[in-house]
Design an enzyme around this catalytic site. Structure first.
Site, PDB file in Angstrom:
ATOM      1  N   ASN A  36     -14.751  -0.502 -10.058  1.00  0.00           N
ATOM      2  CA  ASN A  36     -14.681  -0.750  -8.623  1.00  0.00           C
ATOM      3  C   ASN A  36     -16.041  -0.536  -7.969  1.00  0.00           C
ATOM      4  OD1 ASN A  36     -13.272  -1.226  -6.117  1.00  0.00           O
ATOM      5  ND2 ASN A  36     -13.613   0.941  -5.684  1.00  0.00           N
ATOM      6  N   SER A  41     -13.641 -16.230   5.436  1.00  0.00           N
ATOM      7  CA  SER A  41     -13.627 -16.384   3.975  1.00  0.00           C
ATOM      8  C   SER A  41     -12.567 -17.387   3.534  1.00  0.00           C
ATOM      9  CB  SER A  41     -13.359 -15.049   3.287  1.00  0.00           C
ATOM     10  OG  SER A  41     -14.250 -14.060   3.737  1.00  0.00           O
ATOM     11  N   HIS A  43     -20.359  -7.489  -4.982  1.00  0.00           N
ATOM     12  CA  HIS A  43     -19.837  -8.233  -3.841  1.00  0.00           C
ATOM     13  C   HIS A  43     -20.854  -8.272  -2.707  1.00  0.00           C
ATOM     14  CE1 HIS A  43     -16.765  -9.909  -1.188  1.00  0.00           C
ATOM     15  NE2 HIS A  43     -17.243  -9.101  -0.253  1.00  0.00           N
ATOM     16  N   SER A 102     -20.854 -12.269 -15.398  1.00  0.00           N
ATOM     17  CA  SER A 102     -21.621 -11.445 -14.447  1.00  0.00           C
ATOM     18  C   SER A 102     -21.559  -9.963 -14.774  1.00  0.00           C
ATOM     19  CB  SER A 102     -21.063 -11.642 -13.045  1.00  0.00           C
ATOM     20  OG  SER A 102     -19.703 -11.229 -13.018  1.00  0.00           O
ATOM     21  N   ARG A 154      -5.704  -3.498  -4.060  1.00  0.00           N
ATOM     22  CA  ARG A 154      -6.569  -2.999  -5.117  1.00  0.00           C
ATOM     23  C   ARG A 154      -6.079  -1.615  -5.539  1.00  0.00           C
ATOM     24  NH1 ARG A 154     -12.413  -4.353  -3.291  1.00  0.00           N
ATOM     25  NH2 ARG A 154     -11.869  -6.505  -3.818  1.00  0.00           N
ATOM     26  N   LYS A 187       0.844  -1.209   0.000  1.00  0.00           N
ATOM     27  CA  LYS A 187       0.000   0.000   0.000  1.00  0.00           C
ATOM     28  C   LYS A 187       0.874   1.251   0.000  1.00  0.00           C
ATOM     29  CE  LYS A 187      -2.904  -0.421   3.478  1.00  0.00           C
ATOM     30  NZ  LYS A 187      -4.041  -0.220   4.386  1.00  0.00           N
ATOM     31  N   GLU A 199      -2.376 -10.909  -4.443  1.00  0.00           N
ATOM     32  CA  GLU A 199      -3.163 -10.658  -5.651  1.00  0.00           C
ATOM     33  C   GLU A 199      -3.413  -9.158  -5.767  1.00  0.00           C
ATOM     34  OE1 GLU A 199      -6.688 -13.122  -7.353  1.00  0.00           O
ATOM     35  OE2 GLU A 199      -7.592 -11.362  -6.398  1.00  0.00           O
TER      36      GLU A 199
END
Lengths: 205, 205, 205, 205
Positions: C146, C49, C153, C112, C75, C18, C137
């Site tokens: 986004n 998760s 999500h 989707s 991200r 980051k 990732e």
């Protein structure tokens, strides 16, 4: 000379190393072990201070990066004097940092009373134009050493590095009190360590 | 009992007050004056510690908010002992904080060696269901007092509040060293103040 | 299995990356150039998760680190679709990141409506026990992509990955609107670029 | 005129309000409810922009605080258009903020395509010299509105508020696409709400 652009990789190195040393502390806390790192601060040398030092030490613009090693600075604070060596060991083991100089003002304190361990390192920053190696000075010290150093720094600033002799003497007395506090703390640390040994032996039975 | 939900306004109070006290420090620095506030930390009491204290002090869930005043805690660290009073004055003058209790462990230190000034305040938090007054305990101390208190806290934790007598004695010696450091620092502070007076007189001519 | 300890190097990788991607953005801003990076977020996969995914994909504890590549996730959000490629180029040039897989859901969007560019990388973390390579990732997407992905999500979460067909259709319509917005933005981007060329030609005379 | 000192209470107001609105979001998340607040940003107007606006609007230094209401600015971003009204309601209910003006560019968008809800408020800051009421402009908008506004702002900056007519038209088309995206999102929001009603009815049986 666009100082903001020039100092950008140094600022980046400071941000990355702060996160990295904080990560070390978190790792110890996660494992419920005493962390040799209490807290970490960092800064890029203010432009005015760079210019002052260039003048004082006769450093040209061309040699600035090679000769001034504290453009980027990291300060690691420890609870106990013994932790300082543990931090140095951690730095030596890292693959992302290369040590190029060490100065030990802990066992050999400066005349002023200043104590700290200084390590100058090379650290690679990935810039948008490729990798750049920058120098970073890492100062490692106890909370008491840091406390004293903060006061001395603000007095030096006020008196333009010419602190009156009577205040110098008082500063030295304060340095002794700080040193004394560190010693008392170390003694308690030994007690803790011994108490823990007893405790662990019990556990192992 | 959903502790996360229950503690949310306390967490919010801590976040807001940290920002507010940091703002005070910035205001002094902006004006180039010595800030009585060196740094600020804050925390919500861990759930395990709340439960322990409820048991120890026989506090029921119903009376929790009324009787436990340190669910939210703010710690203000000062460079000099004299700064502690200045911080108390600043708190008294604020319109967003109401003081409801003060305990002075600076002039009257605890037997253990603990020193700090405690202020319990009421602070209004705007929740999505309307305003809620919460108690916050503000501890004001010098860096040396804080240093010692951190060590004592970790020892209390290790020994479950029953620190062996020989370690207690060493702790007291460390407390004296911390106190001594504070005194030396205060003396330097007076020098600085006097030096500044001379300086300002010159300026006024 | 102590998940907190296990995930510590992944958390550290997220924090470091980051700071590194934010540094790239700052570098562009410092140089007054349009930054391909608008903002950066990161997270370690929540334990619940991880367990769900292990069950669903029949991943054993032993193979977890080798087979689940999104334990650590970064991200990178871009203003323009064109910026996505520029970010990928930047990642390819870095010496501290090794790309091991790329999946392009921008030119080939999922059924989707999902669009994003995924890069799985190896990143070295210096732990107190030595260097550890972890998978991270990196998802690169425009603000509009986004925006849509966030909504999808939360719907997947609500409907436990079985979104009713009529809502799926509405989601696809929203995906088209997001795509449309990206296209309009790209057109403006071309205008800006051309306008700048004219401007720079003038300057060069 | 020492701008840094002058702007200090405005900077403080921004910091406090950011923490307060983030607290609102956390409160909703804690309670597992959809938060009308997605994220919050804030800034003090750059000195150069203040000077430009003073000139353009003929505001004297003496009247600056009374007449320029966006020296301090907070931006609240929402996922859905419907959330904007919920945020306004939350602001109206707070005891620490007094609304003095509202401008609705959501139902009545500007000719340029700009959409946002603006609220000018009075907010008390506790300074070291006592309480000071400052004006703060709060802009409330969806992510899509924000996305568009960011682009328009950078174009205005480039073209010095005189965007060429062809680019203005493209901007309007982008604004329509953003608006379209907001509408599609609102439709999904209704589906979610209805789905939840069905779900809750089942639960109540």
């Amino acid at each position: 000379m666009d100082w903001e652009v020039f100092l950008t990789p140094y600022k980046q190195a400071v941000e990355e190393l702060k996160i990295k040393f904080k990560g070390v502390r978190d790792e110890y806390e996660q494992a419920d072990h005493h962390s040799p790192i209490e807290f970490v601060t960092g800064r890029v040398k203010p432009i005015r201070s760079i210019l002052d030092k260039m003048k004082r030490k006769r450093i040209s613009m061309k040699n600035l990066e090679e000769e001034m090693h504290d453009l980027a600075g990291i300060r690691v604070m420890c609870q106990f004097v013994e932790d300082i060596n543990r931090v140095i060991e951690l730095i030596r083991k890292r693959n992302d940092i290369e040590i190029i100089e060490e100065r030990d003002y802990v066992t050999r304190q400066k005349e002023s009373g200043y104590r700290s361990y200084h390590v100058v390192v090379k650290y690679p920053v990935q810039t948008i134009e490729g990798e750049k190696q920058v120098h970073v000075e890492i100062q490692i010290r106890t909370l008491a050493m840091n406390f004293w150093a903060t006061i001395e720094h603000s007095l030096n600033y006020k008196y333009n590095k010419k602190i009156p002799i009577n205040i110098q003497k008082r500063l030295q007395r304060a340095a002794e009190a700080a040193s004394r506090l560190d010693e008392e703390m170390s003694e308690i640390r030994d007690e803790i360590r011994e108490a823990q040994k007893v405790f662990q032996k019990k556990e192992e039975k």
